[in-house]
Design a protein around this motif. Structure first.
Motif, PDB file in Angstrom:
ATOM      1  N   VAL A   1     127.877  -5.802 -41.906  1.00 12.84           N
ATOM      2  CA  VAL A   1     129.226  -6.399 -41.729  1.00 12.84           C
ATOM      3  C   VAL A   1     129.450  -7.535 -42.791  1.00 12.84           C
ATOM      4  CG1 VAL A   1     130.660  -7.694 -39.974  1.00 12.84           C
ATOM      5  CG2 VAL A   1     129.395  -5.445 -39.196  1.00 12.84           C
ATOM      6  N   VAL A   2     128.704  -8.326 -42.725  1.00 10.04           N
ATOM      7  CA  VAL A   2     128.741  -9.747 -43.672  1.00 10.04           C
ATOM      8  C   VAL A   2     129.170  -8.903 -45.099  1.00 10.04           C
ATOM      9  CG1 VAL A   2     127.904 -11.739 -44.749  1.00 10.04           C
ATOM     10  CG2 VAL A   2     127.487 -11.283 -42.283  1.00 10.04           C
ATOM     11  N   ALA A   3     128.417  -7.972 -45.707  1.00  6.91           N
ATOM     12  CA  ALA A   3     128.394  -7.601 -46.929  1.00  6.91           C
ATOM     13  C   ALA A   3     129.932  -7.033 -46.696  1.00  6.91           C
ATOM     14  CB  ALA A   3     127.260  -6.556 -47.229  1.00  6.91           C
ATOM     15  N   LEU A   4     130.253  -6.096 -45.934  1.00 10.53           N
ATOM     16  CA  LEU A   4     131.671  -5.519 -45.841  1.00 10.53           C
ATOM     17  C   LEU A   4     132.727  -6.410 -46.079  1.00 10.53           C
ATOM     18  CD1 LEU A   4     133.217  -2.923 -45.436  1.00 10.53           C
ATOM     19  CD2 LEU A   4     133.197  -3.106 -43.261  1.00 10.53           C
ATOM     20  N   VAL A   5     132.678  -7.609 -45.169  1.00 11.58           N
ATOM     21  CA  VAL A   5     133.917  -8.389 -45.335  1.00 11.58           C
ATOM     22  C   VAL A   5     134.115  -9.317 -46.481  1.00 11.58           C
ATOM     23  CG1 VAL A   5     134.015  -8.285 -42.804  1.00 11.58           C
ATOM     24  CG2 VAL A   5     132.705  -9.953 -43.765  1.00 11.58           C
ATOM     25  N   THR A   6     132.479  -9.500 -47.346  1.00 14.69           N
ATOM     26  CA  THR A   6     132.725 -10.403 -48.154  1.00 14.69           C
ATOM     27  C   THR A   6     132.564  -9.613 -49.671  1.00 14.69           C
ATOM     28  OG1 THR A   6     130.353 -10.482 -47.894  1.00 14.69           O
ATOM     29  CG2 THR A   6     131.460 -12.272 -46.954  1.00 14.69           C
ATOM     30  N   GLN A   7     131.928  -8.723 -49.686  1.00 17.46           N
ATOM     31  CA  GLN A   7     131.744  -7.779 -51.268  1.00 17.46           C
ATOM     32  C   GLN A   7     132.306  -6.445 -51.203  1.00 17.46           C
ATOM     33  OE1 GLN A   7     130.282  -9.698 -53.637  1.00 17.46           O
ATOM     34  NE2 GLN A   7     130.115 -11.337 -52.216  1.00 17.46           N
ATOM     35  N   GLY A   8     132.921  -5.990 -50.188  1.00 18.39           N
ATOM     36  CA  GLY A   8     133.619  -4.516 -50.157  1.00 18.39           C
ATOM     37  C   GLY A   8     132.566  -3.566 -49.839  1.00 18.39           C
ATOM     38  N   VAL A   9     133.308  -2.528 -49.907  1.00 14.61           N
ATOM     39  CA  VAL A   9     132.642  -1.329 -49.144  1.00 14.61           C
ATOM     40  C   VAL A   9     131.658  -0.855 -49.806  1.00 14.61           C
ATOM     41  CG1 VAL A   9     133.172   1.238 -48.623  1.00 14.61           C
ATOM     42  CG2 VAL A   9     135.076  -0.303 -48.317  1.00 14.61           C
ATOM     43  N   PHE A  10     131.246  -0.788 -51.324  1.00 12.69           N
ATOM     44  CA  PHE A  10     130.345  -0.380 -52.041  1.00 12.69           C
ATOM     45  C   PHE A  10     129.086  -1.344 -51.707  1.00 12.69           C
ATOM     46  CE2 PHE A  10     127.562  -0.697 -55.794  1.00 12.69           C
ATOM     47  CZ  PHE A  10     127.129   0.701 -55.901  1.00 12.69           C
ATOM     48  N   THR A  11     129.362  -2.404 -51.673  1.00 14.09           N
ATOM     49  CA  THR A  11     127.983  -3.396 -51.603  1.00 14.09           C
ATOM     50  C   THR A  11     127.711  -3.253 -50.018  1.00 14.09           C
ATOM     51  OG1 THR A  11     129.087  -5.087 -52.922  1.00 14.09           O
ATOM     52  CG2 THR A  11     127.424  -5.917 -51.204  1.00 14.09           C
ATOM     53  N   ALA A  12     128.591  -2.935 -48.914  1.00 13.91           N
ATOM     54  CA  ALA A  12     128.217  -2.662 -47.468  1.00 13.91           C
ATOM     55  C   ALA A  12     127.439  -1.265 -47.619  1.00 13.91           C
ATOM     56  CB  ALA A  12     129.391  -2.714 -46.661  1.00 13.91           C
ATOM     57  N   VAL A  13     127.861  -0.364 -48.267  1.00 14.51           N
ATOM     58  CA  VAL A  13     127.034   0.662 -48.163  1.00 14.51           C
ATOM     59  C   VAL A  13     125.598   0.732 -48.917  1.00 14.51           C
ATOM     60  CG1 VAL A  13     126.913   3.128 -49.101  1.00 14.51           C
ATOM     61  CG2 VAL A  13     128.924   2.322 -48.325  1.00 14.51           C
ATOM     62  N   MET A  14     125.450  -0.127 -49.959  1.00 11.69           N
ATOM     63  CA  MET A  14     124.274  -0.239 -50.649  1.00 11.69           C
ATOM     64  C   MET A  14     123.264  -1.318 -49.547  1.00 11.69           C
ATOM     65  SD  MET A  14     124.196   1.318 -53.438  1.00 11.69           S
ATOM     66  CE  MET A  14     122.636   0.874 -53.759  1.00 11.69           C
ATOM     67  N   THR A  15     124.022  -2.079 -48.956  1.00  9.72           N
ATOM     68  CA  THR A  15     123.255  -3.019 -47.919  1.00  9.72           C
ATOM     69  C   THR A  15     122.549  -2.026 -46.804  1.00  9.72           C
ATOM     70  OG1 THR A  15     124.631  -4.819 -48.429  1.00  9.72           O
ATOM     71  CG2 THR A  15     123.386  -5.110 -46.248  1.00  9.72           C
ATOM     72  N   LEU A  16     123.579  -1.062 -46.191  1.00 12.50           N
ATOM     73  CA  LEU A  16     123.125  -0.021 -45.265  1.00 12.50           C
ATOM     74  C   LEU A  16     121.815   0.504 -45.910  1.00 12.50           C
ATOM     75  CD1 LEU A  16     123.592   1.157 -42.512  1.00 12.50           C
ATOM     76  CD2 LEU A  16     125.106   2.770 -43.794  1.00 12.50           C
ATOM     77  N   VAL A  17     121.716   0.916 -47.068  1.00 12.48           N
ATOM     78  CA  VAL A  17     120.701   1.883 -47.574  1.00 12.48           C
ATOM     79  C   VAL A  17     119.518   0.984 -47.767  1.00 12.48           C
ATOM     80  CG1 VAL A  17     119.893   3.103 -49.702  1.00 12.48           C
ATOM     81  CG2 VAL A  17     122.002   3.438 -48.931  1.00 12.48           C
ATOM     82  N   VAL A  18     119.517  -0.181 -48.022  1.00  6.22           N
ATOM     83  CA  VAL A  18     118.344  -0.996 -47.969  1.00  6.22           C
ATOM     84  C   VAL A  18     117.992  -1.325 -46.621  1.00  6.22           C
ATOM     85  CG1 VAL A  18     117.534  -3.422 -48.556  1.00  6.22           C
ATOM     86  CG2 VAL A  18     119.198  -2.024 -50.075  1.00  6.22           C
ATOM     87  N   VAL A  19     118.586  -1.721 -45.740  1.00  9.28           N
ATOM     88  CA  VAL A  19     118.128  -1.748 -44.413  1.00  9.28           C
ATOM     89  C   VAL A  19     117.664  -0.417 -43.636  1.00  9.28           C
ATOM     90  CG1 VAL A  19     119.184  -2.225 -41.850  1.00  9.28           C
ATOM     91  CG2 VAL A  19     119.950  -3.623 -43.702  1.00  9.28           C
ATOM     92  N   LEU A  20     118.289   0.644 -43.926  1.00  9.62           N
ATOM     93  CA  LEU A  20     117.639   1.988 -43.409  1.00  9.62           C
ATOM     94  C   LEU A  20     116.263   2.160 -44.059  1.00  9.62           C
ATOM     95  CD1 LEU A  20     120.666   4.323 -42.940  1.00  9.62           C
ATOM     96  CD2 LEU A  20     119.570   3.041 -41.300  1.00  9.62           C
TER      97      LEU A  20
END
Length: 445
Positions: free
Chosen positions: A332-351
């Motif tokens: 969520v922090v990545a989504l609201v600060t860096q955008g959708v692409f960064t949020a998706v990459m953060t999700l990949v790292v977490v998973l």
């Protein structure tokens, strides 16, 4: 006229003979039906009865016996009833116990957290004692160092949040605008009117709950006081458990009934080893998760990567649910600060990190001693959270792991005792009864 007396004599003799035959017949009938009647020889013969249909004597009716109520109830119903009232007693006991625990919830949670911290720090105290350091200074040094590290972590997270709160708010506002523009151009057909309506509903919800938010703020003082009290209880409990844990355990064993003392005395050290392995393994796994996820979001330029890594470390103590919650926070922090692409990459790292944790780290670090089925973990965490909130979710899984170890050992101990009793009975039966001393066997002596 001389023939009349003779005829009368023959008639009397015939009547007498007929009466004797009737008596004999009656006696035979009475013997056949088992109803003998006393016969008086001097009683006059009964008058001849007109020929009628003879009635058969009635046999006495046997009394109807009602079955025993215990045997009348089916076996399955009896077993269900026996198990049912015992379950009711256990449920009542658990309910009373939960009421008592809820009344002193702060003390119970403080002691449980002290146990977890003691399980983490006790190997350090033992290592210092083996190096020649007295137990008192070793305990004080270890406890103070542990609490200083925890305090520094809390201070660092707070400092990072306060330092970056302005920048983060600006980034969040910019991210919300970017998210709004992306939704307007996305294939989801979201209109500007719908977005404005959602924002309006959020503002109305916040305005309607202003009183509740204010009351929560006023209750914050009480929460702070309870938190400080709990920290003091945790600190002193940890000190005493580290310094005098063996004596406390021996005192506890004196409260256990003598018949069960041997089993409890053997189950205690095994339960402690399980708890120690769980805490140390969980700390190691949480540290690895925090480091790798923190590095990933740092290289993705997500703001406050270090505080987020600390949050991931703390949330990892709640199995499954904590990892999901901390990972969602980073996304969520990545989504609201860096955008959708960064949020998706953060999700990949977490998973990716969580998959490595679940399939490699936990089986390798925790081992079979504290392995609990994932379904049991989910149900236990959910039940602990419903009963006692976040604290209940944290202590639920180690409680289940320790209970599993204790129950398994007690079952094995009872089985071994049963086998030993059977061997003793077999040896007693195998001993010959005519075994005598040598002096008694020798007739010369």
């Amino acid at each position: 006229m001389s023939r009349v007396p003779q005829w009368l004599g023959r008639l009397g003799a015939g009547l007498t003979e007929m009466g004797e035959r009737l008596d004999e017949r009656r006696a035979e009938v009475e013997r056949e039906h088992g109803e003998p009647e006393p016969h008086t020889p001097s009683a006059p013969a009964p008058a001849p009865v007109p020929a009628q249909k003879a009635e058969r004597p009635r046999r006495p009716r046997k009394p109807t016996l009602r079955p025993d109520p215990v045997t009348a109830v089916p076996w399955g119903v009896r077993v269900a009833a026996e198990a049912g009232w015992r379950l009711l007693v256990l449920a009542g006991t658990v309910w009373v116990l939960m009421r008592v625990i809820s009344a002193v919830q702060l003390v119970v949670f403080a002691f449980v957290i002290a146990l977890l911290i003691t399980a983490l720090l006790q190997p350090t105290v033992a290592w210092l004692c083996r190096r020649g350091v007295p137990r008192g200074p070793a305990t004080a040094l270890t406890a103070i160092s542990g609490f200083v590290v925890i305090g520094l972590m809390a201070w660092f997270v707070t400092w990072q949040v306060m330092e970056n709160i302005d920048t983060l708010s600006n980034q969040i506002q910019s991210g919300i605008d970017d998210l709004r523009n992306w939704l307007l151009k996305s294939p989801f057909h979201v209109t500007d009117k719908q977005i404005n309506q959602i924002a309006k509903n959020l503002r109305e919800a916040i305005g309607a709950n202003t009183d509740q938010i204010t009351s929560f703020g006023l209750e914050g003082v009480q929460v702070v006081v309870e938190a400080l009290t709990g920290l003091l209880l945790v600190f002193f409990s940890t000190l005493f458990l580290l310094y005098d844990g063996a004596r406390i355990w021996q005192w506890f064993l004196k409260l256990v009934p003598s018949a069960a003392r041997e089993g409890v005395a053997g189950a205690g050290p095994r339960a402690w080893r399980t708890l120690t392995a769980y805490v140390r393994g969980t700390v190691l796994v949480a540290l690895i998760d925090a480091i790798f996820i923190g590095l990933g979001i740092y290289f993705l330029d997500v703001p406050m990567a270090v505080p987020l890594a600390v949050f991931i470390f703390l949330f990892s103590f709640i199995p499954l649910v904590g990892a999901v919650a901390s990972g969602a926070l980073a996304v969520v922090v990545a989504l609201v600060t860096q955008g959708v692409f960064t949020a998706v990459m953060t999700l990949v790292v977490v998973l990716a990190v969580q998959q490595i944790e679940g399939h490699v780290l936990q089986p390798f670090i925790l081992g079979r001693a504290v392995r609990v089925h994932p379904l049991a973990v989910v149900l236990t965490v959910a039940a602990g959270g419903m009963v006692a909130g976040i604290g209940g979710a944290v202590v639920a899984v180690p409680l289940v792991a320790v209970t599993n170890t204790v129950v398994g050992y007690l079952h094995q101990h009872a089985h071994e005792r049963y086998l030993e009793d059977e061997d003793e009975d077999a040896e007693a039966e195998a001993e010959p009864e005519d075994v005598l001393p040598r002096e008694a066997e020798d007739p010369a002596l």
